[in-house]
Design a protein around this motif. Structure first.
Motif, PDB file in Angstrom:
ATOM      1  N   CYS A  24      63.339  47.220   4.343  1.00 57.79           N
ATOM      2  CA  CYS A  24      62.149  47.811   4.957  1.00 57.79           C
ATOM      3  C   CYS A  24      61.849  47.147   6.300  1.00 57.79           C
ATOM      4  N   PHE A  28      62.047  49.301   9.743  1.00 54.85           N
ATOM      5  CA  PHE A  28      60.894  49.501  10.633  1.00 54.85           C
ATOM      6  C   PHE A  28      61.105  48.827  11.979  1.00 54.85           C
ATOM      7  N   SER A  32      61.060  51.176  15.176  1.00 54.82           N
ATOM      8  CA  SER A  32      60.123  50.900  16.263  1.00 54.82           C
ATOM      9  C   SER A  32      60.854  50.768  17.595  1.00 54.82           C
TER      10      SER A  32
END
Length: 533
Positions: A24, A28, A32
């Motif tokens: 995770c 992310f 991003s």
């Protein structure tokens, strides 16, 4: 009682959670960064497109002449198609659209309100809602050759389009993340199963229970236990081992100490090197006699260390002496009982035959013989245990077809130390047993034992008319396990030698092959004060 998950299940869940959290965070972070880069790329495309249109001659010419916008509209449509932007709008200084993807919007005021800085001569990028929805827009002012501003160009890309581009760029990341999660789950199952196998299928509470039981067993055992690793470093010493160390004057904590430096007489390093155990080894350390058993520790065919169990030999000898004494007493009593029953049978036969003259003579002979035989021992040997033992041994040897003559040239007083009697019984009993074995195959089966007490020294001499010993046999006779009588023998004379050393005595053996053997002993022997006559 609350039911807990199995270790394998807990390990699987834990590893899966760790993998999931790691994925995770990675996902992310990449998402991003990717979104940020795509936004920047789209901003650059929009701005460069706006600059290209603003600098095109047709744009300034169309705004300056305020006619022939058809060529400009065709141009902006081609630019929009090539750059794949959402719209390319050219507006005049009043914000009136001169071009637009939707022809119906041409001639109307630009929507959004973010065009004012561009009409004031400033390039900028903004995000606002227009007739085509919310979009990211780049504004560039348009100038003629003289540097007069004629209007501005707005190039826009809808946020939906940007989100779609981001999603398309992240599709491989979704696939890799899913594959990594699946691999993590499979790996977690394999690791959990491997750990479970290494721990022999035991749960943590079962391991804790075993550890407590092991500690309790080690600390409660009456034998010292010492474990070392393959380098000879002490890893474990139970309470009894530490107690014996203290008795030897070793006050340091034995753990992590080199066993050879701490106990020079230890054979643990030898056991590790040779892979062979050392059993029932007598060791003397700092005035303490110990019985050592040392064996290697093997795991999957590899030596990982060694373990030693040891005990104070005084306690072991005390138990052995008690057992040996009881056995000898029992044999003596059995022999006397057997001999007495034989005499009773003779007396019963003479009574039944009514041969009273012979009966009287037989009883008289028994009484005289018994008195002569026992008086020598009873009158001279003041220690009742030793006297009873000698009487019983006489009967036993006579039952075996041999004779034992007991000669006391002086009185043998009681010893002030009761343990000396046990050692004497061990020595005399084993020597008489060896003498009986020696005469069992000879014609003259005679054994004699003589006692003489002079100046706190007890002299004992045991002579037999047996087969005798060679010089080689005499040199090896006191070694543990050596015997001329077959396997599982060779302990009697070894115990004799150990007992005499304990008593600080001396033993001399005189023997010739075929001429019999004589054992001459001299033992320090302090008499008990109340044993004087």
């Amino acid at each position: 009682m609350k039911k807990t998950l199995r270790l394998q299940t807990r390990l699987t869940i834990f590893v899966c959670i760790v993998v999931l959290i790691s994925l995770c965070i990675t996902f992310f972070t990449i998402w991003s960064e990717t979104a940020k880069n795509i936004h920047q790329q789209e901003r650059d495309i929009a701005l460069s497109t706006a600059k290209m249109v603003a600098e095109a001659p047709i744009t300034a010419k169309s705004l300056e002449d305020d006619h022939s916008y058809s060529a400009l509209r065709k141009y902006t449509t081609n630019v929009q198609r090539i750059t794949k932007t959402e719209f390319v709008v050219v507006m005049d200084m009043n914000g009136i659209r001169k071009t637009h993807p939707n022809p119906q919007k041409i001639g109307k005021r630009f929507a959004g309100g973010d065009e004012k800085p561009a009409l004031q001569g400033k390039e900028h990028i903004s995000t606002a809602s227009g007739t085509l929805g919310r979009s990211m827009r780049a504004f560039v002012p348009v100038y003629n050759k003289d540097g007069k501003q004629l209007g501005a160009v707005a190039v826009g890309i809808t946020l939906k389009e940007i989100d779609l581009i981001i999603h398309q760029n992240l599709i491989p990341l979704y696939f890799v993340t899913s594959l990594s999660l699946l691999s993590g789950i499979i790996g977690a199952l394999i690791v959990a199963r491997k750990v479970k196998k290494i721990m022999f299928g035991l749960e943590p509470d079962e391991i804790a229970t075993l550890l407590k039981e092991r500690s309790a067993m080690l600390e409660s055992t009456k034998e010292g236990i010492l474990a070392v690793d393959q380098h000879g470093k002490i890893k474990l010493a139970n309470a009894e081992a530490k107690r014996l160390f203290h008795n030897m004057g070793i006050m340091v904590d034995p753990r992590e100490q080199d066993v050879q430096a701490l106990l020079p007489s230890s054979g643990l390093k030898q056991v590790i090197e040779t892979r062979k155990p050392l059993l029932d080894r007598d060791v003397r350390m700092n005035g303490l006699e110990l019985v050592f058993n040392e064996v290697p520790i093997t795991v999957k065919g590899e030596i990982v260390g060694a373990i030693a169990t040891f005990r104070d030999k005084t306690e072991v000898k005390h138990l052995a002496e008690q057992l040996s004494g009881v056995k000898m007493y029992a044999n003596a009593l059995r022999a006397q009982s057997h001999e007495f029953m034989n005499k009773l049978h003779v007396i019963l036969g003479l009574v039944q035959l009514k041969n009273y003259d012979d009966l009287g003579t037989y009883i008289k002979d028994i009484a005289i013989y018994q008195q002569t035989e026992t008086n020598e021992i009873i009158n001279h040997v003041k220690n009742s245990v030793l006297a009873g033992f000698l009487l019983g041994k006489q009967s036993y040897i006579r039952e075996q077809g041999a004779t034992l003559e007991v000669i006391c040239s002086t009185q043998v007083p009681n010893s002030e130390d009761p343990s000396v009697t046990h050692d004497l019984i061990t020595v005399i009993g084993n020597l008489l047993n060896n003498a009986l074995d020696a005469v069992s195959h000879t014609k003259n089966k005679n054994i004699s034992i003589s006692f003489r007490y002079v100046q706190e020294q007890l002299h004992i001499e045991i002579t037999d008319t047996g087969v005798g010993l060679t010089k080689e046999e005499q040199e090896m006779m006191f070694e543990q396990g050596f015997s001329t009588k077959g396997e599982d023998r060779g302990f009697g004379l070894y115990f004799v030698d150990q007992s005499i050393k304990k008593l600080n005595g001396h033993l001399i053996v005189t023997s010739e092959k075929g001429e019999g053997t004589t054992f001459s002993l001299r033992i320090p022997y302090k008499q008990k004060e109340d044993s004087h006559d």
